[in-house]
Scaffold this motif. Structure first.
Motif, PDB file in Angstrom:
ATOM      1  N   MET E   1       0.820  -1.210   0.000  1.00  0.00           N
ATOM      2  CA  MET E   1       0.000   0.000   0.000  1.00  0.00           C
ATOM      3  C   MET E   1       0.853   1.259   0.000  1.00  0.00           C
ATOM      4  O   MET E   1       0.404   2.306  -0.402  1.00  0.00           O
ATOM      5  CB  MET E   1      -0.980  -0.055   1.188  1.00  0.00           C
ATOM      6  N   TYR E   2       2.113   1.059   0.399  1.00  0.00           N
ATOM      7  CA  TYR E   2       3.023   2.201   0.387  1.00  0.00           C
ATOM      8  C   TYR E   2       3.671   2.343  -0.992  1.00  0.00           C
ATOM      9  O   TYR E   2       3.977   1.355  -1.648  1.00  0.00           O
ATOM     10  CB  TYR E   2       4.102   2.017   1.446  1.00  0.00           C
ATOM     11  N   LEU E  13       8.588   3.641  -6.149  1.00  0.00           N
ATOM     12  CA  LEU E  13       9.344   2.739  -5.280  1.00  0.00           C
ATOM     13  C   LEU E  13       8.355   2.163  -4.273  1.00  0.00           C
ATOM     14  O   LEU E  13       7.590   2.907  -3.655  1.00  0.00           O
ATOM     15  CB  LEU E  13      10.429   3.542  -4.555  1.00  0.00           C
ATOM     16  N   ARG E  14       8.356   0.816  -4.091  1.00  0.00           N
ATOM     17  CA  ARG E  14       7.446   0.176  -3.140  1.00  0.00           C
ATOM     18  C   ARG E  14       8.169  -0.987  -2.450  1.00  0.00           C
ATOM     19  O   ARG E  14       9.070  -1.579  -3.032  1.00  0.00           O
ATOM     20  CB  ARG E  14       6.219  -0.419  -3.852  1.00  0.00           C
ATOM     21  N   PRO E  15       7.727  -1.332  -1.239  1.00  0.00           N
ATOM     22  CA  PRO E  15       8.288  -2.546  -0.627  1.00  0.00           C
ATOM     23  C   PRO E  15       8.056  -3.729  -1.565  1.00  0.00           C
ATOM     24  O   PRO E  15       6.954  -3.880  -2.116  1.00  0.00           O
ATOM     25  CB  PRO E  15       7.469  -2.711   0.658  1.00  0.00           C
ATOM     26  N   GLU E  17       7.707  -7.659  -1.675  1.00  0.00           N
ATOM     27  CA  GLU E  17       7.415  -8.654  -0.633  1.00  0.00           C
ATOM     28  C   GLU E  17       7.068 -10.017  -1.240  1.00  0.00           C
ATOM     29  O   GLU E  17       6.804 -10.117  -2.438  1.00  0.00           O
ATOM     30  CB  GLU E  17       6.268  -8.116   0.233  1.00  0.00           C
ATOM     31  N   TRP E  19       4.563 -11.815  -1.479  1.00  0.00           N
ATOM     32  CA  TRP E  19       3.342 -11.976  -2.281  1.00  0.00           C
ATOM     33  C   TRP E  19       3.509 -11.419  -3.701  1.00  0.00           C
ATOM     34  O   TRP E  19       2.632 -11.621  -4.545  1.00  0.00           O
ATOM     35  CB  TRP E  19       2.141 -11.329  -1.582  1.00  0.00           C
ATOM     36  N   GLN E  56      11.212 -14.216   0.363  1.00  0.00           N
ATOM     37  CA  GLN E  56      11.061 -14.533   1.782  1.00  0.00           C
ATOM     38  C   GLN E  56      12.376 -14.315   2.532  1.00  0.00           C
ATOM     39  O   GLN E  56      12.374 -13.850   3.673  1.00  0.00           O
ATOM     40  CB  GLN E  56      10.576 -15.981   1.943  1.00  0.00           C
ATOM     41  N   ALA E  59      12.431 -10.827   3.245  1.00  0.00           N
ATOM     42  CA  ALA E  59      11.433 -10.493   4.278  1.00  0.00           C
ATOM     43  C   ALA E  59      11.958 -10.853   5.664  1.00  0.00           C
ATOM     44  O   ALA E  59      11.786 -10.092   6.628  1.00  0.00           O
ATOM     45  CB  ALA E  59      10.121 -11.233   3.989  1.00  0.00           C
ATOM     46  N   ASP E  60      12.633 -12.002   5.757  1.00  0.00           N
ATOM     47  CA  ASP E  60      13.179 -12.418   7.055  1.00  0.00           C
ATOM     48  C   ASP E  60      14.298 -11.470   7.494  1.00  0.00           C
ATOM     49  O   ASP E  60      14.412 -11.134   8.669  1.00  0.00           O
ATOM     50  CB  ASP E  60      13.691 -13.862   6.978  1.00  0.00           C
ATOM     51  N   ARG E  62      14.541  -8.381   6.600  1.00  0.00           N
ATOM     52  CA  ARG E  62      13.915  -7.121   6.978  1.00  0.00           C
ATOM     53  C   ARG E  62      13.375  -7.189   8.408  1.00  0.00           C
ATOM     54  O   ARG E  62      13.545  -6.254   9.189  1.00  0.00           O
ATOM     55  CB  ARG E  62      12.766  -6.792   6.027  1.00  0.00           C
ATOM     56  N   ALA E  63      12.746  -8.314   8.754  1.00  0.00           N
ATOM     57  CA  ALA E  63      12.233  -8.483  10.117  1.00  0.00           C
ATOM     58  C   ALA E  63      13.384  -8.404  11.127  1.00  0.00           C
ATOM     59  O   ALA E  63      13.214  -7.911  12.240  1.00  0.00           O
ATOM     60  CB  ALA E  63      11.494  -9.809  10.242  1.00  0.00           C
ATOM     61  N   HIS E  70      13.332  -3.110  -2.147  1.00  0.00           N
ATOM     62  CA  HIS E  70      12.285  -2.215  -2.628  1.00  0.00           C
ATOM     63  C   HIS E  70      12.218  -2.320  -4.144  1.00  0.00           C
ATOM     64  O   HIS E  70      13.252  -2.236  -4.819  1.00  0.00           O
ATOM     65  CB  HIS E  70      12.613  -0.777  -2.219  1.00  0.00           C
TER      66      HIS E  70
END
Lengths: 189, 189, 189, 189, 189, 189
Positions: E1-2, E13-15, E17, E19, E56, E59-60, E62-63, E70
């Motif tokens: 959404m960002y 530019l967007r994350p 991810e 999905w 993924q 994503a890991d 990033r967490a 991005h």
């Protein structure tokens, strides 16, 4: 080694564990289409390995005290079972559910087993709210909830996607005081 | 919810699980010195948190099918238990053990419970060799092994360090055919 | 980079690690039937990936200080090895074991390596009891235990299922004071 | 049990492992201020528990084949060590580093140990590029890099925050062919 | 959404991810040879499953606050991206990098995105040193480093093995004060 | 670096991440009693460490694509947030929720943020059912559900234990077609 007699017709409730994988698979293979009509229970268990994995997931949840699964044996044959889900002792709430292969229906097996399971949850584990969730079209499941003296809390619209179709989910529940009152004045069934 | 009556004196065998932490701690506090004479069972469980952790370790091993722990309740009070250890279904072998608080000794509780546990291991799980391990000085434990019809396999010299002292460990065992034969011709005790 | 010369015949002991996977596999392929006669050592290592996995399991146990595996190289060729298992520094006990490909037998390689390994366990790590376990029919292995000055503690009857056959397991051991006494008065071999 | 003699002065290189925690802590306590002048090595190891944790982190990285740590013993006393970091066998690259307590400086211990370590990395493990990283002000460390025949690749400006101060990090390296050529024509030192 | 608009040409530019796996795969398939000329980015992502695994991993990270990725979207099509790597807030340092499919080059997309990313790292996260690493032959990448006002710190010789060839890696960097000064006096491009 | 303007009053929606721990704690400390009236959100976050742990749990769930948390900043101050929970892309369902410190109420912040969040869930992620759960006494929360055009599905009686009191939980929902229809005919508020 543990078993609870559910009556005089050879029905027993026992812990269902990963080492039952072959027996569990044979049972699923007899009832797969029937069981999976409204719920995906056991649908990933298609050979001994995946059957063991399915039971292992429950074993791990049981170790974490968040779920438990119990088989129903009729004259020594595994024909279905009952389970707890989202078991939350701190919050005093859990969900309960069941499944049966077709040949075992019509005997009140689930209702009998569920009374044992809910008694344990309420009296031994301090559960205050026991929840039952069923697809709106699953009249057999809803009949059990009613038979157990549960109240319909509402309908979570379109909450479950199963076989490509969205189903409404009815939410029923019984609270500890209601359960105990019912024990003192059981219905005639 | 599961329980097995062990006789007419109010003795019962039940799964012992993390939610029993407070009951388990109270029991240990009654019998700690006695229980820890030869084995470190429960020695790390000194408050409710560590009692729960001790039971959680068994719950995790049960989920992995490598151990199980069962409490002995006498008139509703937890007084001891029996357990399987190093349970290896593929190899057909396991160890069994027990512990009791002093007030519960002298009633044959362990022997009665052990018969149920070994029957299950041998007949339900296909265990061929059931092993019993006891410090040489632990005459009460060795008496149980003898009472169960076990044979002494040998002595693992100096194998166990407990409270700063090295103990020899006697290894006893019973094999499935021996167990079954004994069932048909039980000893008079 | 570490290596211990075991004599003048080009025999060396070195840590055996996951990066040896190809060498380990070639060695197993030369000796698989012989090595697996009584023990399943390396039986799951049938290609480079599974050979690396087998060595990784030992590497993980070494990091946890519960086991270690050391290769025997003869003139630069990996021909067998020795290992510690169930290493328990707090309890002062461990098991030791070995394996060889056929071409490397008859040279006392294992005995020489084992002396180094047991010396380290006893003198560096404070191990009080070193255990040796062998199938009763494995006379070569039992001969090594005897050559190392070990005592037979007993026979764990039917304890090991291998290739569908139950084997008795002999348990031998040497205690730290015995090991040190033997160092001062070595046998003539 | 493994040890590599580094000369005639009683210097030895050995694997440094979690069970050395007490020895490691005593060594750090003798050299902490000196060792931590430019690098945080061992700074979290302030008692036996944290010393063991520090060594355990290296043990885990060794099991993963991404690092290794080796102690330098002088006449039986742990006085420092050398290590590999960011070990990447697939890419053929690694970093190497070292630390010493003050009493052990001035003997070329690190240079001697490093030759063994780099030889192993290059000849046994197929490492093509060995990297050395040092704060610009750490002249002793940079002198070792030069003594090992390394080339200065550049300066990563302000790359390291230590004790609240930003340090430039010099990056030096030696490539496998350079290392081998140097072996044939060693410098006179 | 960002989403962050990077100009008037539809660049955003967007994350990026997990999905986005299908979109990411389609993008890689358009630019794989070009993207993998000097770096292995996305090379393991060859179907939807492996594409999701690649995302993924980011994503890991990033967490764990050690990396972030991005995507660059041009008129709604994913055409490349920028990322942080080795993000170390405590040390005040990180690496940044990028990739593009061929059709998206020549528009300054990476430079625009990188300004946003470095601004965030420096001003929001307290990063003092931002590093850029590129193979010496990757002139396009080095041109971006120069355009961002970075300084060449050095060349890590032979540090990267890619497609069987060893590449020198240039290390460029910009420090927080330099980045802020440049903001006040931007170059005419 | 990402931010979504929610209007002309300085309200912004941004990812809320572990590095915001100090800001998050300060915000909670301003609104703890108010926020925890009906929900335990942030109640375990009582210092910087536990605040970071709370945000880390969300970061881990975000990496697993099962939840996400977004902060509401008003003129640069974190004043509340919105979140997704039980996000299940395969089933097309999720829960959404919110929290605010008292000073930020009465401005429609949550409603504005929720529209962005639900739009993303429905249009970008294929969510069919968006659920809202609130204690029956939490009239402010229920008013938001109504304002978002949601329908009340039912009341899960006594489902939530909070501060020693059992609360009924109202379940509201909006389905994707309803959400889209509402977009075309927005209510006058």
């Amino acid at each position: 080694m543990y078993a609870i007699r559910l009556g005089d017709d050879g029905a027993e409730l026992r812990p269902l564990e990963p080492w039952h994988a072959e027996e569990f698979l044979a049972h699923l293979d007899r009832g797969r289409d029937f069981v999976n009509q409204y719920i995906p229970f056991g649908s990933r268990a298609t050979d001994v390995t995946t059957a063991r994995e399915a039971l292992q997931r429950y074993a791990d949840m049981r170790a974490a005290d968040t779920a438990s699964v119990h088989g129903l044996w009729l004259d020594g044959t595994l024909v279905g079972g009952v389970l707890t889900l989202n078991f939350d002792a701190a919050n005093g709430s859990c969900e309960v559910g069941c499944w049966l292969e077709p040949a075992a229906t019509g005997r009140g097996l689930v209702t009998r087993a569920m009374r044992v399971l809910i008694d344990w949850a309420v009296e031994q584990r301090g559960i205050h709210r026991v929840e039952w969730v069923a697809a709106s079209g699953n009249t057999a499941s809803i009949a059990v909830a009613r038979r157990l003296g549960m109240t319909r809390d509402g309908v979570r619209r379109a909450a479950h996607l199963h076989h490509g179709v969205r189903h409404d989910l009815e939410v029923w529940s019984v609270l500890a005081p209601e359960w105990r009152a019912r024990d003192r004045h059981p219905d005639p069934r």
